[in-house]
Design a protein around this motif. Structure first.
Motif, PDB file in Angstrom:
ATOM      1  N   PRO A 241      51.337  43.289  29.423  1.00  0.00           N
ATOM      2  CA  PRO A 241      51.820  43.928  28.187  1.00  0.00           C
ATOM      3  C   PRO A 241      51.783  42.888  27.065  1.00  0.00           C
ATOM      4  O   PRO A 241      52.428  41.849  27.155  1.00  0.00           O
ATOM      5  N   PHE A 242      50.973  43.148  26.034  1.00  0.00           N
ATOM      6  CA  PHE A 242      50.727  42.120  25.001  1.00  0.00           C
ATOM      7  C   PHE A 242      50.175  42.790  23.753  1.00  0.00           C
ATOM      8  O   PHE A 242      49.376  43.718  23.854  1.00  0.00           O
ATOM      9  N   CYS A 243      50.589  42.334  22.589  1.00  0.00           N
ATOM     10  CA  CYS A 243      50.085  42.815  21.295  1.00  0.00           C
ATOM     11  C   CYS A 243      50.212  44.341  21.183  1.00  0.00           C
ATOM     12  O   CYS A 243      49.292  45.011  20.681  1.00  0.00           O
ATOM     13  N   GLY A 244      51.282  44.914  21.688  1.00  0.00           N
ATOM     14  CA  GLY A 244      51.537  46.351  21.543  1.00  0.00           C
ATOM     15  C   GLY A 244      50.723  47.221  22.476  1.00  0.00           C
ATOM     16  O   GLY A 244      50.668  48.450  22.319  1.00  0.00           O
TER      17      GLY A 244
ATOM     18  N   ILE B  31      56.353  36.443  33.993  1.00  0.00           N
ATOM     19  CA  ILE B  31      57.227  36.078  32.877  1.00  0.00           C
ATOM     20  C   ILE B  31      58.700  36.102  33.310  1.00  0.00           C
ATOM     21  O   ILE B  31      59.103  36.972  34.103  1.00  0.00           O
ATOM     22  N   GLN B  32      59.447  35.137  32.816  1.00  0.00           N
ATOM     23  CA  GLN B  32      60.892  35.053  33.103  1.00  0.00           C
ATOM     24  C   GLN B  32      61.585  36.372  32.756  1.00  0.00           C
ATOM     25  O   GLN B  32      61.338  36.936  31.691  1.00  0.00           O
ATOM     26  N   ASP B  33      62.429  36.860  33.644  1.00  0.00           N
ATOM     27  CA  ASP B  33      63.317  37.971  33.305  1.00  0.00           C
ATOM     28  C   ASP B  33      64.488  37.340  32.541  1.00  0.00           C
ATOM     29  O   ASP B  33      65.209  36.506  33.098  1.00  0.00           O
ATOM     30  N   VAL B  34      64.642  37.720  31.276  1.00  0.00           N
ATOM     31  CA  VAL B  34      65.602  37.011  30.417  1.00  0.00           C
ATOM     32  C   VAL B  34      67.033  37.121  30.965  1.00  0.00           C
ATOM     33  O   VAL B  34      67.833  36.192  30.833  1.00  0.00           O
ATOM     34  N   ASP B  35      67.346  38.219  31.641  1.00  0.00           N
ATOM     35  CA  ASP B  35      68.707  38.360  32.185  1.00  0.00           C
ATOM     36  C   ASP B  35      68.827  37.737  33.577  1.00  0.00           C
ATOM     37  O   ASP B  35      69.820  37.095  33.894  1.00  0.00           O
ATOM     38  N   LYS B  36      67.795  37.951  34.399  1.00  0.00           N
ATOM     39  CA  LYS B  36      67.952  37.580  35.811  1.00  0.00           C
ATOM     40  C   LYS B  36      67.268  36.267  36.206  1.00  0.00           C
ATOM     41  O   LYS B  36      67.498  35.763  37.299  1.00  0.00           O
ATOM     42  N   GLY B  37      66.367  35.760  35.384  1.00  0.00           N
ATOM     43  CA  GLY B  37      65.784  34.448  35.687  1.00  0.00           C
ATOM     44  C   GLY B  37      64.329  34.474  36.114  1.00  0.00           C
ATOM     45  O   GLY B  37      63.638  35.499  36.031  1.00  0.00           O
ATOM     46  N   LEU B  38      63.868  33.304  36.588  1.00  0.00           N
ATOM     47  CA  LEU B  38      62.449  33.116  36.908  1.00  0.00           C
ATOM     48  C   LEU B  38      62.050  33.841  38.187  1.00  0.00           C
ATOM     49  O   LEU B  38      61.013  34.522  38.238  1.00  0.00           O
ATOM     50  N   MET B  39      62.865  33.705  39.247  1.00  0.00           N
ATOM     51  CA  MET B  39      62.506  34.317  40.535  1.00  0.00           C
ATOM     52  C   MET B  39      62.427  35.836  40.404  1.00  0.00           C
ATOM     53  O   MET B  39      61.562  36.474  41.015  1.00  0.00           O
ATOM     54  N   ALA B  40      63.297  36.409  39.583  1.00  0.00           N
ATOM     55  CA  ALA B  40      63.283  37.877  39.401  1.00  0.00           C
ATOM     56  C   ALA B  40      61.954  38.304  38.767  1.00  0.00           C
ATOM     57  O   ALA B  40      61.349  39.318  39.159  1.00  0.00           O
ATOM     58  N   GLY B  41      61.487  37.508  37.805  1.00  0.00           N
ATOM     59  CA  GLY B  41      60.195  37.806  37.167  1.00  0.00           C
ATOM     60  C   GLY B  41      59.054  37.696  38.168  1.00  0.00           C
ATOM     61  O   GLY B  41      58.106  38.493  38.150  1.00  0.00           O
ATOM     62  N   ILE B  42      59.157  36.715  39.045  1.00  0.00           N
ATOM     63  CA  ILE B  42      58.096  36.499  40.052  1.00  0.00           C
ATOM     64  C   ILE B  42      58.068  37.665  41.045  1.00  0.00           C
ATOM     65  O   ILE B  42      56.999  38.204  41.367  1.00  0.00           O
ATOM     66  N   GLU B  43      59.248  38.074  41.498  1.00  0.00           N
ATOM     67  CA  GLU B  43      59.291  39.188  42.469  1.00  0.00           C
ATOM     68  C   GLU B  43      58.700  40.464  41.857  1.00  0.00           C
ATOM     69  O   GLU B  43      57.965  41.199  42.514  1.00  0.00           O
ATOM     70  N   LYS B  44      59.002  40.702  40.586  1.00  0.00           N
ATOM     71  CA  LYS B  44      58.482  41.904  39.912  1.00  0.00           C
ATOM     72  C   LYS B  44      56.950  41.843  39.825  1.00  0.00           C
ATOM     73  O   LYS B  44      56.258  42.825  40.125  1.00  0.00           O
ATOM     74  N   ARG B  45      56.446  40.696  39.452  1.00  0.00           N
ATOM     75  CA  ARG B  45      54.986  40.565  39.298  1.00  0.00           C
ATOM     76  C   ARG B  45      54.283  40.685  40.655  1.00  0.00           C
ATOM     77  O   ARG B  45      53.222  41.296  40.757  1.00  0.00           O
ATOM     78  N   MET B  46      54.885  40.121  41.696  1.00  0.00           N
ATOM     79  CA  MET B  46      54.261  40.220  43.025  1.00  0.00           C
ATOM     80  C   MET B  46      54.218  41.676  43.490  1.00  0.00           C
ATOM     81  O   MET B  46      53.242  42.102  44.121  1.00  0.00           O
ATOM     82  N   ALA B  47      55.245  42.428  43.162  1.00  0.00           N
ATOM     83  CA  ALA B  47      55.261  43.846  43.561  1.00  0.00           C
ATOM     84  C   ALA B  47      54.134  44.607  42.844  1.00  0.00           C
ATOM     85  O   ALA B  47      53.552  45.548  43.391  1.00  0.00           O
ATOM     86  N   GLU B  48      53.789  44.165  41.631  1.00  0.00           N
ATOM     87  CA  GLU B  48      52.668  44.803  40.908  1.00  0.00           C
ATOM     88  C   GLU B  48      51.330  44.402  41.520  1.00  0.00           C
ATOM     89  O   GLU B  48      50.409  45.210  41.644  1.00  0.00           O
ATOM     90  N   ALA B  49      51.235  43.131  41.906  1.00  0.00           N
ATOM     91  CA  ALA B  49      49.935  42.596  42.347  1.00  0.00           C
ATOM     92  C   ALA B  49      49.620  42.946  43.800  1.00  0.00           C
ATOM     93  O   ALA B  49      48.477  43.320  44.120  1.00  0.00           O
TER      94      ALA B  49
ATOM     95  N   CYS C 239      41.836  38.316  29.426  1.00  0.00           N
ATOM     96  CA  CYS C 239      42.886  39.211  28.915  1.00  0.00           C
ATOM     97  C   CYS C 239      42.096  40.319  28.211  1.00  0.00           C
ATOM     98  O   CYS C 239      41.785  40.228  27.034  1.00  0.00           O
ATOM     99  N   THR C 240      41.743  41.329  28.984  1.00  0.00           N
ATOM    100  CA  THR C 240      40.737  42.308  28.571  1.00  0.00           C
ATOM    101  C   THR C 240      41.326  43.382  27.649  1.00  0.00           C
ATOM    102  O   THR C 240      42.361  43.973  27.983  1.00  0.00           O
ATOM    103  N   PHE C 241      40.663  43.625  26.537  1.00  0.00           N
ATOM    104  CA  PHE C 241      41.033  44.777  25.713  1.00  0.00           C
ATOM    105  C   PHE C 241      39.774  45.560  25.355  1.00  0.00           C
ATOM    106  O   PHE C 241      38.755  44.971  24.988  1.00  0.00           O
ATOM    107  N   THR C 242      39.868  46.862  25.477  1.00  0.00           N
ATOM    108  CA  THR C 242      38.721  47.735  25.190  1.00  0.00           C
ATOM    109  C   THR C 242      38.521  47.854  23.676  1.00  0.00           C
ATOM    110  O   THR C 242      39.392  47.443  22.898  1.00  0.00           O
ATOM    111  N   LYS C 243      37.413  48.497  23.300  1.00  0.00           N
ATOM    112  CA  LYS C 243      37.144  48.681  21.867  1.00  0.00           C
ATOM    113  C   LYS C 243      38.254  49.503  21.215  1.00  0.00           C
ATOM    114  O   LYS C 243      38.641  49.249  20.083  1.00  0.00           O
ATOM    115  N   THR C 244      38.749  50.506  21.933  1.00  0.00           N
ATOM    116  CA  THR C 244      39.824  51.346  21.375  1.00  0.00           C
ATOM    117  C   THR C 244      41.076  50.507  21.160  1.00  0.00           C
ATOM    118  O   THR C 244      41.745  50.618  20.127  1.00  0.00           O
TER     119      THR C 244
END
Ligand code: URP
Ligand code: ZN
Ligand code: ZN
Length: 462
Positions: free
Chosen positions: A67-70, A97-115, A318-323
């Motif tokens: 999620p970047f540049c809107g 990315i760091q979860d601002v409330d929960k910290g670094l590990m929380a951000g890592i767990e979220k990203r791993m679940a996506e990947a 960091c791929t963005f389409t023409k649209t």
């Protein structure tokens, strides 16, 4: 000997040697190297005679479904790692990315679940720090112990809430001296850049405003400052996506003083220059951050790769389409920044570096396989062809080239920064932990095959 696969008779090429031989693979690992290897259990034999056999490349800098540049970058973990395999990349490192409330590990767990369910080749993550605190400082050790020994910090992106100030950078570098972690830094001086952005926005200069507002000193000053904090803290610094000749000069000076600084550059900073932004209709497509610089920077960065102060080529995919790119609507500050790249990493450096005679194939392996593996703590499991290494192997026919057409690539992008360029170095076959994921140049792998790979703090390069 029981083998699952034998790669037969190719020129095996590592960072330090080339020889004709066979690779014996069992359970995803390289278990035999030699001549005339035989298997007593009917192994899959891949004929590599007349071909170059290299370790799979490692792209240490990709942003899939970011999620970047809107908007959200258009290659997700599935298409992005499919494209990686197609281009001979068998490991990617993305970001959590760091979860601002929960910290670094929380951000890592979220990203791993996506990947995890989507990745077609192996992957790891860098942990992004966006809000420094004593708690984050303590958590860094836990992140390193969990197999993520690298942190990313941005000297820009204040309005996105991602920027680290000097205090945060200084503190993280101090902590990296204790744990051996690497602090990966996006180095640009944002406050001065904002003055220039304001100036050029008023002048209606179109996409070229992106160039005018980021002169080379914007990167040079930030790199110099980050190196200073590294010198005084004894930390470990890695400059990401370095785009300027002046940046390479600063890194070289730092290294000559014994400061622990490494730097990567990307194909867009090696083979493209600011002329691309002059196209009134499509120039904005090439907007990436930092922006593509001038031909003299291309030359200086190639020299840095040859001489050794620039040690890695990654892509910053960091791929963005023409649209998605059309969201800019004439305002250069609103262009979603980034471009596809992982699929053309190896072919672009193979074609413009090795084929042009700038360096040997061994040196190419060093830049896209072995140095990334050592610096990011993946070596010797990844980044080389050796007994006990993961069987991440690619087979290239040195005679084959192809003309880039985005329609034929695996990325989700509907344009290519290298459209119609002739490139060598696409693999016929890619093996990921012994599994054929590309055959006859086509992706035949599966999503979910890739695994999260735990890393260790970086090791010496020689
Ligand atoms: O334009 C780029 N590179 N987008 C990704 C974010 C970054 O700064 O690496
Ligand atoms: Zn960046
Ligand atoms: Zn990036």
């Amino acid at each position: 000997m029981k083998l699952d696969t034998i790669v037969k008779g190719g020129t095996i090429t590592t960072a330090s040697e080339s020889y004709i031989g066979d690779i014996g693979i069992a359970n995803g690992k390289i278990v035999a190297l030699g001549r005339d290897l035989q298997s007593d259990n009917g192994a899959n034999v891949i004929d590599a005679k007349g071909k170059q056999v290299l370790p799979g490349a490692i792209d240490v800098h990709v942003h899939l479904q970011l999620p970047f540049c809107g908007t959200v970058s258009a290659d997700d973990f599935e298409s992005g790692t499919r494209a990686a395999a197609r281009g001979g990349v068998t490991t990617v490192i993305d970001f959590a990315i760091q979860d601002v409330d929960k910290g670094l590990m929380a951000g890592i767990e979220k990203r791993m679940a996506e990947a995890d369910p989507k990745v077609a080749v192996d992957y790891s993550l860098h942990s992004i720090i966006i809000k420094w605190s004593d708690k984050i400082e303590k958590e860094m050790k836990k992140v390193v112990d969990s197999g993520i020994p690298s942190f990313k910090m941005f000297m820009i992106y204040e309005k996105e809430g991602w920027q680290s100030d000097d205090a945060a950078l200084f503190s993280a570098l101090s902590e990296s001296a204790n744990t051996g972690a690497t602090i990966c830094v996006h180095a640009e001086s944002e406050r001065v850049m904002n003055v220039l952005i304001k100036r050029y926005l008023q002048q209606k200069v179109g996409a070229y405003g992106h160039v005018l507002s980021r002169p080379n000193f914007i990167e040079e000053e930030a790199i110099q400052r980050a190196i200073k904090w590294t010198e005084v803290t004894g930390g470990r610094l890695y400059i990401v996506h370095m785009s300027t000749g002046e940046g390479a000069d600063q890194v070289k000076i730092g290294q000559s003083k014994g400061i622990h600084v490494h730097a990567e550059t990307c194909p867009q900073y090696l083979v493209l220059n600011d002329e691309v932004f002059k196209d009134k209709k499509f120039g904005h497509l090439w907007a990436t951050c930092p922006q593509i610089k001038k031909a003299k920077d291309n030359q200086r960065l190639w020299r840095g790769l040859v001489d050794g102060e620039v040690r890695v080529v990654s892509t910053d995919t960091c791929t963005f389409t023409k649209t998605q790119k059309a969201m800019w609507n004439g305002d250069f500050t609103k262009i979603p920044f980034g471009m596809p790249g992982v699929e053309t990493l190896l072919p672009s450096v193979y074609t413009a570096g090795f084929k042009e005679g700038l360096f040997s194939l061994n040196h190419l392996v060093k830049l896209v396989c072995t140095n990334p593996a050592k610096i990011m703590g993946l070596y010797p499991h990844k980044g080389t062809i050796a007994l006990g290494s993961d069987a991440d192997v690619i087979i290239i026919d040195p005679k084959k080239s192809k003309v880039i057409d985005y329609k034929e690539l695996d990325t989700n992008c509907d344009w290519s920064p290298f459209q119609n360029w002739k490139m060598f170095g696409f693999p016929d076959v890619t093996l990921s932990r012994g599994k054929v994921v590309v055959d006859k140049g086509k992706f035949v792998g599966k999503k979910g095959h890739g695994k999260f790979i735990k890393r260790r703090p970086q090791m010496p390069l020689e």
